[in-house]
Enzyme design. Structure first.
Site, PDB file in Angstrom:
ATOM      1  CB  CYS A  25       7.332  14.740 -20.585  1.00  0.00           C
ATOM      2  SG  CYS A  25       5.723  13.664 -20.214  1.00  0.00           S
ATOM      3  CB  CYS A  82       1.446  12.617 -25.119  1.00  0.00           C
ATOM      4  SG  CYS A  82       2.941  13.673 -25.520  1.00  0.00           S
TER       5      CYS A  82
END
Length: 292
Positions: A95, A231
């Site tokens: 991430c 994201c």
């Protein structure tokens, strides 16, 4: 400290992609037997828990059972490991927003010196080692590795089909450029997709081009989480798709997400994501909640 107070916990975000952060340098506070899927779901519950898109456990790589497998020969060079779980309790490979917050926590916790991080430090993830660093203006950058296109697919949401480019950033993405205003789409339910192309699920980005090859805006539905405000890996996949649509495979793209703005530089061999990281609060879990 109150004797009824339990482990320390932090809340933070990167462009509003938010996380519960668990400091556990020596791996003795949150072993897998304690940080199981049910505990992760409780921590991420926005009503009965702390709330977050996921959990980041800050731990040295030597205390992570699967670190040798995912890091290989780089294990000795990665002192720290981002043990990242999705809100549903599943493990996540990587991430970009989370790893910037991860480094910010290492700095603010006094585990790393910020000035020493400007050149970048290697951090272990289940997507492999990633170099992440601090910028002089207070932001953070991360070398996300190369974008790896692996086909074309289609997502269905809001009753429509959206063609997209399949891109791996250590985790799978389907980056769908569209002329439909992304703000008009309903991402409350998971998009459907080709399970043969994405056997482990996929993060779906819907993307509007603001300026070809230079500036895009997007929304994202993350597997195991739902729609998130941002994201990092999705921003990288989307930036690459935007460049490809403009006939290029390299360049710097401004990426606007609901939670803020990121910058993505795509080169022949790698992708660099830059953006903010913020700690919102620090505290401790109460024995009453832990016993619940």
């Amino acid at each position: 400290m109150n004797s009824q107070t339990g482990p320390r916990v932090l809340l933070g975000h990167g462009t509003e992609n938010d996380f519960v952060v668990l400091p556990d340098p020596d791996g003795d506070v949150w072993p897998d037997s304690r940080l199981d899927a049910a505990m992760v779901r409780r921590l991420c519950d926005r009503r009965a828990g702390l709330g977050g898109d996921g959990v980041l456990r800050v731990v040295r790589s030597v205390h992570v059972p699967d670190a040798p497998e995912v890091l290989g020969e780089t294990l000795d060079r990665c002192e720290w490991f981002m043990d990242h779980r999705n809100a549903d309790g599943s493990h996540a490979e990587m991430c970009g927003n989370g790893i910037r917050l991860f480094l910010h926590v290492l700095v603010t916790e006094g585990l790393l010196d910020r000035s020493a991080c400007e050149a970048g430090v290697l951090v272990g993830t289940r997507g492999g080692p990633r170099r992440v660093g601090a910028t002089p203006d207070g932001a953070y950058w991360v070398d996300m590795g190369p974008t790896r296109p692996f086909g074309e697919g289609e997502a269905r949401l809001s009753g429509r089909a959206f063609a997209g480019l399949a891109v791996s950033m250590g985790n799978p993405h389907l980056a769908c450029l569209t002329e439909v205003d992304v703000d008009s789409l309903d991402l409350s339910a998971a998009p459907s997709f080709d399970a043969a192309l994405f056997p482990e699920g996929v993060n779906v980005e819907v993307i509007n081009v603001v300026e070809p090859g230079e500036h895009i805006r997007l929304r994202v539905f993350e597997r195991g989480v739902g729609e998130t405000r941002s994201c990092g890996t999705g921003a990288c996949a989307a930036a690459y798709a935007g460049l490809v649509a403009d006939g290029r495979t390299s360049g710097t793209v401004i990426v606007d997400v609901p939670g803020g703005r990121l910058s993505v530089r795509v080169d022949e061999g790698t992708t660099v994501l830059t953006g903010p990281a913020v700690i919102v609060s620090t505290g401790a879990l109460c024995a009453e909640w832990l016993a619940g």
